[in-house]
Design a protein around this motif. Structure first.
Motif, PDB file in Angstrom:
ATOM      1  N   ILE A   1      11.278   7.903   0.225  1.00  0.00           N
ATOM      2  CA  ILE A   1      10.436   6.539   1.301  1.00  0.00           C
ATOM      3  C   ILE A   1      11.318   5.639   1.973  1.00  0.00           C
ATOM      4  O   ILE A   1      11.589   5.175   2.745  1.00  0.00           O
TER       5      ILE A   1
ATOM      6  N   PHE B   1      10.431   7.562  -5.120  1.00  0.00           N
ATOM      7  CA  PHE B   1      10.268   6.763  -4.686  1.00  0.00           C
ATOM      8  C   PHE B   1      11.492   6.160  -3.181  1.00  0.00           C
ATOM      9  O   PHE B   1      11.138   5.797  -2.097  1.00  0.00           O
TER      10      PHE B   1
ATOM     11  N   GLU C   1       1.872   2.217  -4.141  1.00  0.00           N
ATOM     12  CA  GLU C   1       0.759   2.276  -3.939  1.00  0.00           C
ATOM     13  C   GLU C   1       0.426   3.844  -3.605  1.00  0.00           C
ATOM     14  O   GLU C   1       0.506   4.603  -4.841  1.00  0.00           O
ATOM     15  N   ALA C   2       0.708   4.111  -2.639  1.00  0.00           N
ATOM     16  CA  ALA C   2       0.018   5.649  -2.491  1.00  0.00           C
ATOM     17  C   ALA C   2       1.278   6.578  -3.148  1.00  0.00           C
ATOM     18  O   ALA C   2       0.630   7.578  -3.111  1.00  0.00           O
ATOM     19  N   ALA C   3       2.480   6.535  -2.986  1.00  0.00           N
ATOM     20  CA  ALA C   3       3.975   6.742  -3.464  1.00  0.00           C
ATOM     21  C   ALA C   3       3.445   7.103  -4.918  1.00  0.00           C
ATOM     22  O   ALA C   3       3.354   7.692  -5.491  1.00  0.00           O
ATOM     23  N   ARG C   4       3.016   5.559  -5.581  1.00  0.00           N
ATOM     24  CA  ARG C   4       2.180   5.933  -7.504  1.00  0.00           C
ATOM     25  C   ARG C   4       1.575   6.750  -6.976  1.00  0.00           C
ATOM     26  O   ARG C   4       1.415   8.343  -8.204  1.00  0.00           O
ATOM     27  N   VAL C   5       0.384   6.988  -6.697  1.00  0.00           N
ATOM     28  CA  VAL C   5      -0.854   7.623  -6.841  1.00  0.00           C
ATOM     29  C   VAL C   5      -0.443   9.489  -6.652  1.00  0.00           C
ATOM     30  O   VAL C   5      -0.436   9.808  -6.785  1.00  0.00           O
ATOM     31  N   ASP C   6       0.911   9.463  -5.337  1.00  0.00           N
ATOM     32  CA  ASP C   6       0.965  10.969  -4.738  1.00  0.00           C
ATOM     33  C   ASP C   6       2.431  11.396  -5.905  1.00  0.00           C
ATOM     34  O   ASP C   6       2.850  12.329  -6.066  1.00  0.00           O
ATOM     35  N   GLY C   7       2.179  10.579  -7.198  1.00  0.00           N
ATOM     36  CA  GLY C   7       2.614  10.632  -7.803  1.00  0.00           C
ATOM     37  C   GLY C   7       4.501  10.589  -7.821  1.00  0.00           C
ATOM     38  O   GLY C   7       5.555  11.237  -8.756  1.00  0.00           O
ATOM     39  N   ALA C   8       4.746   9.766  -7.005  1.00  0.00           N
ATOM     40  CA  ALA C   8       6.386   9.376  -7.066  1.00  0.00           C
ATOM     41  C   ALA C   8       7.167   8.224  -7.957  1.00  0.00           C
ATOM     42  O   ALA C   8       6.337   7.754  -7.893  1.00  0.00           O
TER      43      ALA C   8
ATOM     44  N   GLU D   1       1.142  -1.121  -0.012  1.00  0.00           N
ATOM     45  CA  GLU D   1       0.073  -0.277  -0.139  1.00  0.00           C
ATOM     46  C   GLU D   1       0.174   1.057  -0.392  1.00  0.00           C
ATOM     47  O   GLU D   1       0.370   2.228  -0.217  1.00  0.00           O
ATOM     48  N   LEU D   2       1.625   0.846   0.952  1.00  0.00           N
ATOM     49  CA  LEU D   2       2.718   2.447   1.111  1.00  0.00           C
ATOM     50  C   LEU D   2       3.588   2.819  -1.106  1.00  0.00           C
ATOM     51  O   LEU D   2       3.264   4.211  -1.042  1.00  0.00           O
TER      52      LEU D   2
END
Lengths: 363, 301
Positions: free
Chosen positions: B211, B207, B195-202, B192-193
């Motif tokens: 992160i 990433f 994926e969250a970074a992907r959604v945030d555009g990293a 999920e982390l």
């Protein structure tokens, strides 16, 4: 601000197994859609396809006017709230919320403004310098929502966001999500397996079963006129009772199997289109069964469960094999083996084709 | 475990104390020897308590050197290039300490950098033969350095890297252990982390930097301690590939001094060198331990 539309959306994994079998629907701008279904029905997969975390292997998903099939998540104008919050553990609340904007190269002053506005809306003002591990579950959930809000997306995606919270907090956060969505007016897609969440949050529900959207409609529509045996059994708690029966001559009544005698006949409000003698599944909600002397249904009680506000009686009708549940208001005492008679309003009798499980149309 | 048996308590303490004495006594003797003059050290019995010459010994080792055949000459270390060049003149021992430091740090940083990137590739990217590469790296765990030291020497020699820092460092950088550790850590990072970074555009590198790297801090600290000591204690490899004194490491120097044939070893100076050689690893452990524990405590909450 934008709507979302699905055109025959399909998902096939590398091993050729299709898990989403063609979903079609249009979500209006500002609508709150809840996708509900048992685990493994494909609801999360569908949401992740909107987010861009799963490839769309068939059909088209559009956000606004744009087909997003080949776009990266960041270019889809969406924000997602994850089940386990997915906060970056080494960043403060402020940094967590600002991260996406920082990557998008939003000017510092504007990031600050947006984060502080979101923090105010979510009452996170005191917590901006904390790290996720110093927050309670509810606070983390709010930070995750804050991270979504600051992006000002066209669509919010929620993947079972409340399933890690305790029951009391869940109710509170549910109300908060609803209020927030109303306030911001952002199109939202929310995945859950909890039917209470589904019923209370949704403008419209999608009930998914094994990769198919079994029914799409308003919560009351789904409750009052379930489109299939699956939907009828899934929505409503305790679940709907199903009895085997046959359509009587003229199509205006149902003879129940295994009951014998004239009393085991249920009248229908409107004639059904099914042929006389056709086998049907009769659905009766526990809360629609009313005690009545001389009623057509005789319940042999096996177990009584007093819940305080209501009482549940579990047992069987006549000699039928199916166990049934009856929900009665107030405190009702009943001993195992006791028999009681019930009736049901003809308007509350649901008929389903016993082969296909689909709702039978009225004539 | 709650047990109340007095004799057991006594016994377990006795075991701990005996163990401590066995381990600590040689270190204590090294320290004691580094505080006497040569005459005292050659007389019997060997003293068990510190003497008055500690400062003299350490000053001599650091400024004059050991004396005798090896290590009496001064060395000049040149740093920088062109006009920014500076020269430092120092004793051989100080020089070997610096060599050891360069080598240990080079190995540690190199190992961590290479293995974290390798693990990142293996865990987060799909490419042909991904698992094959992982097992190829993993299988090198089975071979100790000594087994492949001759071919390694051949390669290094033909690349002209004998008597150089790169020759000391690069062959020891590849590390299956560290790659494996980072892989295990990355696999425990929730999807999920990512994926969250992907959604945030990293993107992938973003990433990694923003992160994954900060989250790996504790793993890095632990590896730093282990690998620094590994690098510092290297003996066979530097012995093989260095012929110039100016590339000797301190561990080599201590051993060379103990093996002199034409004179009586100056045990006091030798032990002073040993104490100095022990110091950096100890400091690294003490300092990194604090980072390490702090990291653990922070994620624990």
């Amino acid at each position: 601000m934008a709507g979302v539309s699905f055109k025959d959306v399909r998902k096939t994994y590398d091993n050729k197994i299709e898990v989403i079998h063609g979903v079609d629907m249009t979500i209006a701008d500002g609508e709150f859609i809840v996708i509900v279904g048992p685990s493994g029905c494909g609801k999360s997969t569908l949401l992740r396809m909107v987010a861009g975390l799963e490839r769309i292997t068939g059909g088209e998903i559009s956000i606004g006017e744009r087909v997003v099939n080949e776009l990266e998540p960041k270019d889809r104008d969406i924000a997602m709230v994850f089940q386990n919050y997915a906060l970056y553990p080494h960043m403060t609340v402020y940094e967590n919320m600002a991260y996406g904007l920082k990557i998008a190269k939003v000017p510092k002053a504007e990031i600050d403004q947006r984060v502080r506005d979101a923090a105010k809306t979510l009452e996170l003002g005191q917590l901006l310098e904390r790290r996720p591990r110093q927050l309670s579950g509810g606070q983390r959930q709010r930070v995750a929502m804050g991270r979504a809000i600051v992006r000002k997306p066209a669509v919010f995606l929620f993947d079972e966001p409340l399933s890690n919270l305790d029951a009391k907090l869940r109710v509170q956060m549910r109300l908060e999500i609803k209020r927030l969505q109303r306030e911001l007016g952002v199109t939202s897609i929310y995945v859950t397996h909890d039917q209470v969440e589904a019923m209370t949050l949704a403008d419209r529900l999608i009930v998914m079963n094994a990769g198919i959207a079994d029914q799409i409609g308003t919560p009351m529509d789904v409750y009052d006129r379930p489109a299939s045996v699956f939907v009828a059994g899934f929505i409503g708690s305790p679940a709907m009772n199903f009895l085997a029966g046959r359509v009587a001559e003229g199509g205006r009544a149902i003879e129940l199997a295994g009951q014998g005698g004239a009393r085991a006949t249920l009248a229908l409000a409107r004639a059904t289109t099914a042929a006389a003698g056709a086998a049907v599944a009769v659905g009766l909600r526990p809360e629609h069964l009313a005690p009545a002397d001389g009623g057509p249904l005789e319940l042999t009680v096996e177990l009584a469960e007093p819940l305080g506000a209501d009482s549940l009686l579990h047992g069987r009708f006549g000699e039928s094999r199916e166990t049934v549940t009856v929900r009665l208001p107030g405190h009702v005492r009943a001993n195992p083996g006791e028999t009681r008679r019930f009736t049901v309003d003809p308007g509350h009798v649901h008929l389903f084709d016993s082969q296909t499980g689909k709702r039978l149309a009225d004539a | 475990m709650v047990e109340n048996r007095p004799w057991l308590t006594v016994l377990s303490h006795a075991v701990v104390l005996i163990g401590l004495v066995i381990i600590a006594f040689p270190v204590w003797m090294t320290f004691v020897a580094s505080t006497h003059d040569q005459q005292t050290m050659l007389r019997s019995p060997i003293p068990l308590l510190p003497g008055p010459h500690m400062v003299d010994n350490y000053v001599q080792i650091l400024t004059e050197g050991y004396g005798g055949r090896f290590g009496s000459s001064k060395h000049t270390l040149e740093l920088g290039w062109g006009p920014a060049k500076i020269s430092i003149t120092m004793s051989t021992i100080a020089m070997t300490m610096i060599n050891s430091m360069i080598m240990a740090l080079g190995i540690t940083i190199g190992k961590i950098a290479i293995s974290i990137i390798a693990a990142f590739a293996i865990v987060y990217f799909r490419f042909p033969f991904r698992m094959w590469f992982f097992w190829a790296i993993f299988i090198t765990l089975m071979l100790p350095v000594e087994v492949r030291i001759v071919p390694t020497y051949g390669v290094v020699a033909s690349l002209g890297m004998l008597d150089s820092y790169s020759g000391l460092i690069i062959p020891l950088i590849a590390s299956a252990t560290a790659t494996f550790l980072f892989r295990q850590f990355f696999m425990s990072v929730p999807d999920e982390l990512t994926e969250a970074a992907r959604v945030d555009g990293a993107g992938p590198m973003r990433f990694f930097w923003d992160i994954l790297l900060p989250m790996s801090r504790t793993t890095i600290a632990a590896l730093f301690v282990i690998q620094f000591i590994y690098g510092w204690n290297q003996y066979l490899w530097p012995l093989l590939i260095t012929t110039k004194e100016s590339f000797y490491t301190v561990v080599m120097a201590v051993s060379r001094q103990a093996n002199v044939v034409d004179s009586v070893p100056s045990w006091n100076l030798l032990m002073t060198m040993a104490m100095l050689a022990m110091l950096p690893p100890v400091l690294v452990v003490v300092f990194m331990q604090r980072q390490f524990v702090r990291g653990l405590v922070e994620t624990e909450k």
